[in-house]
Scaffold this motif. Structure first.
Motif, PDB file in Angstrom:
ATOM      1  N   ASN A   1     -33.494  49.777   6.256  1.00  0.00           N
ATOM      2  CA  ASN A   1     -32.272  49.261   6.845  1.00  0.00           C
ATOM      3  C   ASN A   1     -32.163  47.767   6.594  1.00  0.00           C
ATOM      4  O   ASN A   1     -33.174  47.066   6.441  1.00  0.00           O
ATOM      5  CB  ASN A   1     -32.258  49.532   8.354  1.00  0.00           C
ATOM      6  CG  ASN A   1     -32.190  51.005   8.669  1.00  0.00           C
ATOM      7  OD1 ASN A   1     -31.499  51.759   7.978  1.00  0.00           O
ATOM      8  ND2 ASN A   1     -32.887  51.427   9.713  1.00  0.00           N
ATOM      9  N   GLU A   2     -30.951  47.283   6.572  1.00  0.00           N
ATOM     10  CA  GLU A   2     -30.714  45.864   6.350  1.00  0.00           C
ATOM     11  C   GLU A   2     -30.935  45.093   7.644  1.00  0.00           C
ATOM     12  O   GLU A   2     -30.480  45.492   8.706  1.00  0.00           O
ATOM     13  CB  GLU A   2     -29.280  45.664   5.866  1.00  0.00           C
ATOM     14  CG  GLU A   2     -28.924  44.201   5.599  1.00  0.00           C
ATOM     15  CD  GLU A   2     -27.471  44.031   5.192  1.00  0.00           C
ATOM     16  OE1 GLU A   2     -27.132  42.930   4.727  1.00  0.00           O
ATOM     17  OE2 GLU A   2     -26.689  44.990   5.349  1.00  0.00           O
ATOM     18  N   VAL A   3     -31.655  43.996   7.551  1.00  0.00           N
ATOM     19  CA  VAL A   3     -31.856  43.105   8.693  1.00  0.00           C
ATOM     20  C   VAL A   3     -31.116  41.809   8.395  1.00  0.00           C
ATOM     21  O   VAL A   3     -31.422  41.112   7.428  1.00  0.00           O
ATOM     22  CB  VAL A   3     -33.344  42.825   8.970  1.00  0.00           C
ATOM     23  CG1 VAL A   3     -33.485  41.836  10.131  1.00  0.00           C
ATOM     24  CG2 VAL A   3     -34.083  44.114   9.289  1.00  0.00           C
ATOM     25  N   ARG A   4     -30.134  41.502   9.207  1.00  0.00           N
ATOM     26  CA  ARG A   4     -29.321  40.307   9.010  1.00  0.00           C
ATOM     27  C   ARG A   4     -29.573  39.322  10.148  1.00  0.00           C
ATOM     28  O   ARG A   4     -29.624  39.694  11.316  1.00  0.00           O
ATOM     29  CB  ARG A   4     -27.839  40.677   8.949  1.00  0.00           C
ATOM     30  CG  ARG A   4     -27.504  41.643   7.830  1.00  0.00           C
ATOM     31  CD  ARG A   4     -26.055  42.098   7.905  1.00  0.00           C
ATOM     32  NE  ARG A   4     -25.130  40.979   7.791  1.00  0.00           N
ATOM     33  CZ  ARG A   4     -23.806  41.079   7.973  1.00  0.00           C
ATOM     34  NH1 ARG A   4     -23.278  42.246   8.319  1.00  0.00           N
ATOM     35  NH2 ARG A   4     -23.027  40.021   7.838  1.00  0.00           N
ATOM     36  N   SER A   5     -29.759  38.056   9.776  1.00  0.00           N
ATOM     37  CA  SER A   5     -30.032  37.007  10.762  1.00  0.00           C
ATOM     38  C   SER A   5     -28.780  36.160  10.966  1.00  0.00           C
ATOM     39  O   SER A   5     -28.163  35.703   9.997  1.00  0.00           O
ATOM     40  CB  SER A   5     -31.187  36.128  10.295  1.00  0.00           C
ATOM     41  OG  SER A   5     -31.509  35.149  11.259  1.00  0.00           O
TER      42      SER A   5
ATOM     43  N   GLY B   1     -28.124  27.090  17.438  1.00  0.00           N
ATOM     44  CA  GLY B   1     -29.323  26.847  16.635  1.00  0.00           C
ATOM     45  C   GLY B   1     -30.333  27.969  16.712  1.00  0.00           C
ATOM     46  O   GLY B   1     -31.193  28.089  15.837  1.00  0.00           O
ATOM     47  N   GLN B   2     -30.251  28.794  17.771  1.00  0.00           N
ATOM     48  CA  GLN B   2     -31.148  29.945  17.869  1.00  0.00           C
ATOM     49  C   GLN B   2     -30.669  31.067  16.950  1.00  0.00           C
ATOM     50  O   GLN B   2     -29.536  31.047  16.461  1.00  0.00           O
ATOM     51  CB  GLN B   2     -31.227  30.438  19.314  1.00  0.00           C
ATOM     52  CG  GLN B   2     -31.877  29.456  20.267  1.00  0.00           C
ATOM     53  CD  GLN B   2     -31.946  29.984  21.691  1.00  0.00           C
ATOM     54  OE1 GLN B   2     -31.045  30.664  22.162  1.00  0.00           O
ATOM     55  NE2 GLN B   2     -33.027  29.658  22.395  1.00  0.00           N
ATOM     56  N   ASN B   3     -31.552  32.027  16.689  1.00  0.00           N
ATOM     57  CA  ASN B   3     -31.238  33.110  15.753  1.00  0.00           C
ATOM     58  C   ASN B   3     -31.218  34.457  16.452  1.00  0.00           C
ATOM     59  O   ASN B   3     -31.944  34.683  17.429  1.00  0.00           O
ATOM     60  CB  ASN B   3     -32.239  33.147  14.600  1.00  0.00           C
ATOM     61  CG  ASN B   3     -32.084  31.966  13.658  1.00  0.00           C
ATOM     62  OD1 ASN B   3     -30.965  31.538  13.395  1.00  0.00           O
ATOM     63  ND2 ASN B   3     -33.184  31.445  13.172  1.00  0.00           N
ATOM     64  N   LEU B   4     -30.400  35.347  15.908  1.00  0.00           N
ATOM     65  CA  LEU B   4     -30.298  36.723  16.372  1.00  0.00           C
ATOM     66  C   LEU B   4     -30.479  37.611  15.149  1.00  0.00           C
ATOM     67  O   LEU B   4     -29.711  37.507  14.185  1.00  0.00           O
ATOM     68  CB  LEU B   4     -28.928  36.955  17.015  1.00  0.00           C
ATOM     69  CG  LEU B   4     -28.793  38.068  18.055  1.00  0.00           C
ATOM     70  CD1 LEU B   4     -29.678  37.753  19.254  1.00  0.00           C
ATOM     71  CD2 LEU B   4     -27.348  38.194  18.501  1.00  0.00           C
ATOM     72  N   ASP B   5     -31.508  38.466  15.135  1.00  0.00           N
ATOM     73  CA  ASP B   5     -31.785  39.351  14.003  1.00  0.00           C
ATOM     74  C   ASP B   5     -31.296  40.757  14.328  1.00  0.00           C
ATOM     75  O   ASP B   5     -31.751  41.378  15.299  1.00  0.00           O
ATOM     76  CB  ASP B   5     -33.290  39.373  13.687  1.00  0.00           C
ATOM     77  CG  ASP B   5     -33.799  38.008  13.253  1.00  0.00           C
ATOM     78  OD1 ASP B   5     -33.025  37.269  12.634  1.00  0.00           O
ATOM     79  OD2 ASP B   5     -34.970  37.689  13.547  1.00  0.00           O
ATOM     80  N   LEU B   6     -30.385  41.274  13.507  1.00  0.00           N
ATOM     81  CA  LEU B   6     -29.786  42.586  13.727  1.00  0.00           C
ATOM     82  C   LEU B   6     -30.196  43.536  12.606  1.00  0.00           C
ATOM     83  O   LEU B   6     -29.989  43.236  11.427  1.00  0.00           O
ATOM     84  CB  LEU B   6     -28.257  42.484  13.776  1.00  0.00           C
ATOM     85  CG  LEU B   6     -27.669  41.494  14.782  1.00  0.00           C
ATOM     86  CD1 LEU B   6     -26.154  41.490  14.684  1.00  0.00           C
ATOM     87  CD2 LEU B   6     -28.109  41.831  16.198  1.00  0.00           C
ATOM     88  N   GLU B   7     -30.789  44.674  12.972  1.00  0.00           N
ATOM     89  CA  GLU B   7     -31.129  45.715  12.007  1.00  0.00           C
ATOM     90  C   GLU B   7     -30.000  46.742  12.003  1.00  0.00           C
ATOM     91  O   GLU B   7     -29.710  47.371  13.026  1.00  0.00           O
ATOM     92  CB  GLU B   7     -32.455  46.386  12.377  1.00  0.00           C
ATOM     93  CG  GLU B   7     -32.871  47.456  11.380  1.00  0.00           C
ATOM     94  CD  GLU B   7     -34.118  48.207  11.814  1.00  0.00           C
ATOM     95  OE1 GLU B   7     -34.552  49.105  11.077  1.00  0.00           O
ATOM     96  OE2 GLU B   7     -34.640  47.892  12.908  1.00  0.00           O
ATOM     97  N   ILE B   8     -29.352  46.911  10.851  1.00  0.00           N
ATOM     98  CA  ILE B   8     -28.176  47.772  10.726  1.00  0.00           C
ATOM     99  C   ILE B   8     -28.409  48.741   9.571  1.00  0.00           C
ATOM    100  O   ILE B   8     -28.828  48.331   8.483  1.00  0.00           O
ATOM    101  CB  ILE B   8     -26.914  46.931  10.470  1.00  0.00           C
ATOM    102  CG1 ILE B   8     -26.731  45.901  11.595  1.00  0.00           C
ATOM    103  CG2 ILE B   8     -25.683  47.824  10.345  1.00  0.00           C
ATOM    104  CD1 ILE B   8     -25.621  44.912  11.355  1.00  0.00           C
TER     105      ILE B   8
ATOM    106  N   ILE C   1     -29.349  49.431  14.743  1.00  0.00           N
ATOM    107  CA  ILE C   1     -30.622  50.090  15.036  1.00  0.00           C
ATOM    108  C   ILE C   1     -31.419  49.295  16.059  1.00  0.00           C
ATOM    109  O   ILE C   1     -31.953  49.846  17.022  1.00  0.00           O
ATOM    110  CB  ILE C   1     -31.450  50.276  13.754  1.00  0.00           C
ATOM    111  CG1 ILE C   1     -30.641  51.062  12.712  1.00  0.00           C
ATOM    112  CG2 ILE C   1     -32.760  50.989  14.061  1.00  0.00           C
ATOM    113  CD1 ILE C   1     -30.183  52.432  13.179  1.00  0.00           C
ATOM    114  N   SER C   2     -31.491  47.981  15.863  1.00  0.00           N
ATOM    115  CA  SER C   2     -32.252  47.160  16.798  1.00  0.00           C
ATOM    116  C   SER C   2     -31.767  45.720  16.750  1.00  0.00           C
ATOM    117  O   SER C   2     -31.067  45.305  15.817  1.00  0.00           O
ATOM    118  CB  SER C   2     -33.755  47.218  16.491  1.00  0.00           C
ATOM    119  OG  SER C   2     -34.031  46.586  15.253  1.00  0.00           O
ATOM    120  N   LEU C   3     -32.166  44.955  17.763  1.00  0.00           N
ATOM    121  CA  LEU C   3     -31.833  43.532  17.875  1.00  0.00           C
ATOM    122  C   LEU C   3     -33.082  42.784  18.304  1.00  0.00           C
ATOM    123  O   LEU C   3     -33.823  43.250  19.169  1.00  0.00           O
ATOM    124  CB  LEU C   3     -30.718  43.351  18.898  1.00  0.00           C
ATOM    125  CG  LEU C   3     -30.294  41.936  19.318  1.00  0.00           C
ATOM    126  CD1 LEU C   3     -28.837  41.945  19.778  1.00  0.00           C
ATOM    127  CD2 LEU C   3     -31.176  41.368  20.444  1.00  0.00           C
TER     128      LEU C   3
END
Length: 432
Positions: free
Chosen positions: A72-76, A118-125, A132-134
């Motif tokens: 799955n793609e993980v986008r930040s 400035g903080q990051n959020l990683d999303l698995e789609i 799928i997950s965060l």
């Protein structure tokens, strides 16, 4: 060579098919059975020569490779000013329903309400666009994880990395200024300010520091997997000011006490703001720079940058929080024992009339409103209605450490001071 086209074969499986074909070629060239069993075949093959191998891929069951799923793609996504979960999800192509379900993933999900720029959020789609997950690393040690449970509902948890705490030591002697001496001792800006805060009730860091004054500090350092992350609390410290020695030990309640258990705190702070310098002292006969006449200056002016936080110097109740053309934005606080403190010229007030405040609580921001020539805090201290010099008035001490904690504290204090003295001796021996 393999002559069948891969055109109709899914990309993730091409490498597997190629590997199978190569393996079949290997079997023909290097049989594992006795050579005599393949004598006739081997005699017709030449080493180093390439041969065509007919493989029918049309009848190959593709579902046999179903275990080879694409990742799955993980986008930040970096949190921007004004962002919230819904805005970030929209940028990611997710729906308002996704936002709702994630926000209801448990108590820990509420941390998403406090995201900072400035903080990051990683999303698995996945390929169908399903979340799928965060993962939200909200500190150097803690990461919020939201993922599906067995019932395909989102649930939240916090994953924490183990922090290794080590002790370090620094010492310095003041030549030009306390700030420069702290820098020379490799203390961070926050550590320098913390050290001044610990001893600020007893030592006047604006005008009372002298060349030759010394300080000794034991402090925590935090590591994760052997890598330095950040400085921790000051554990113990000693400050020698004009020949007088002051010591402080941090207890488990987060407060600092002398080695004998007396509180380092007083009921009031000497200076309720981190200032650059004092631009005007308490002076009943001061010549007013704007009104051009002798007028008492009933407080102390602390010069600081606009927006610098100003804190309540003691516990109390806000009696005034308003604006006028003389004081600008101002706040008055009533304290026990007939004491009143006044704070003038704020750029912004942070408390309201009638509100109860604690010592150290931010009540406003430095500004230059009202009758003021430059950004500063004008601070007054009144006892029974009489103005007193806030820099010299006698301040009552806060309560000592609780009696039931005294024995436990003394053990900790003796260990901390012994360690501090040992470090001083080691550094002294290295000097000579």
């Amino acid at each position: 060579m393999i002559t069948k086209s891969f055109k109709n074969i899914p990309k993730p499986h091409k490498w597997m098919i190629s590997s199978i074909a190569a393996f079949l070629c290997f079997l023909f060239l290097f049989p594992s059975e006795p050579v005599s069993a393949y004598r006739n075949t081997a005699s017709t093959l030449e080493v180093g020569k390439r041969y065509d191998l007919a493989v029918n891929f049309d009848n190959l069951p593709i579902n046999e490779f179903s275990g080879l799923e694409e990742l799955n793609e993980v986008r930040s996504f970096t949190v921007k000013k004004g962002d919230n979960l819904a805005i970030i999800f929209k940028r990611a192509g997710l729906t308002p329903q996704d936002t709702y379900h994630v926000s209801k993933a448990g108590d820990d999900a509420s941390k998403l309400l406090r995201m900072k720029p400035g903080q990051n959020l990683d999303l698995e789609i996945d390929k169908s666009g399903k979340l799928i997950s965060l993962k939200y690393p909200y500190s150097t040690t803690d990461t919020l994880v939201i993922e599906h449970d067995a019932n395909d509902n989102f649930v939240s948890k916090v994953q924490s990395k183990k922090v290794d705490t080590r002790l370090n030591y620094a010492q310095g002697e003041i030549v030009s200024s306390f700030w420069n001496a702290g820098r020379e001792a490799n203390l961070s800006d926050n550590q320098i300010m913390s050290l001044a805060g610990i001893f600020g009730w007893d030592i006047d860091f604006a005008l009372g520091i002298r060349a030759g004054d010394q300080f000794y500090v034991t402090f925590e350092e935090h590591y994760i997997d052997g890598e330095f992350i950040e400085n921790g609390n000051i554990v113990a410290a000693q400050f020698v000011n004009q020949g007088d020695s002051y010591t402080a030990v941090r207890y488990t309640d987060g407060n600092y006490y002398t080695a004998e258990g007396r509180s380092m705190r007083k009921s009031f702070l000497r200076a309720p703001v981190n200032f650059r310098y004092i631009s005007s002292n308490f002076n009943p006969k001061r010549f007013h720079p704007i009104q051009k006449r002798v007028r008492p200056h009933n407080g102390t002016d602390y010069r600081a940058s606009t927006g610098t936080p100003v804190v309540a110097s003691g516990d109390g109740k806000v009696t005034h929080s308003a604006y006028n053309k003389y004081n600008g934005n101002y706040v008055f606080i009533q304290h026990p024992n007939g004491i009143v403190t006044k704070y003038l010229h704020f750029s912004k007030r942070k408390v309201k009339k009638g509100q109860r405040v604690k010592q150290g609580q931010v009540i406003g921001l430095v500004g230059s409103t009202g009758m003021s020539q430059a950004p500063h805090l004008h601070y007054e201290f009144l006892v029974a209605g009489v103005h007193r010099n806030p820099r010299t008035v006698s301040l009552p001490k806060a309560e000592p450490i609780a009696a039931k904690e005294k024995s436990k504290f003394m053990v900790l204090a003796n260990q901390a001071m012994t360690q501090l003295d040992n470090n001083k001796r080691i550094m002294l021996s290295m000097t000579y």
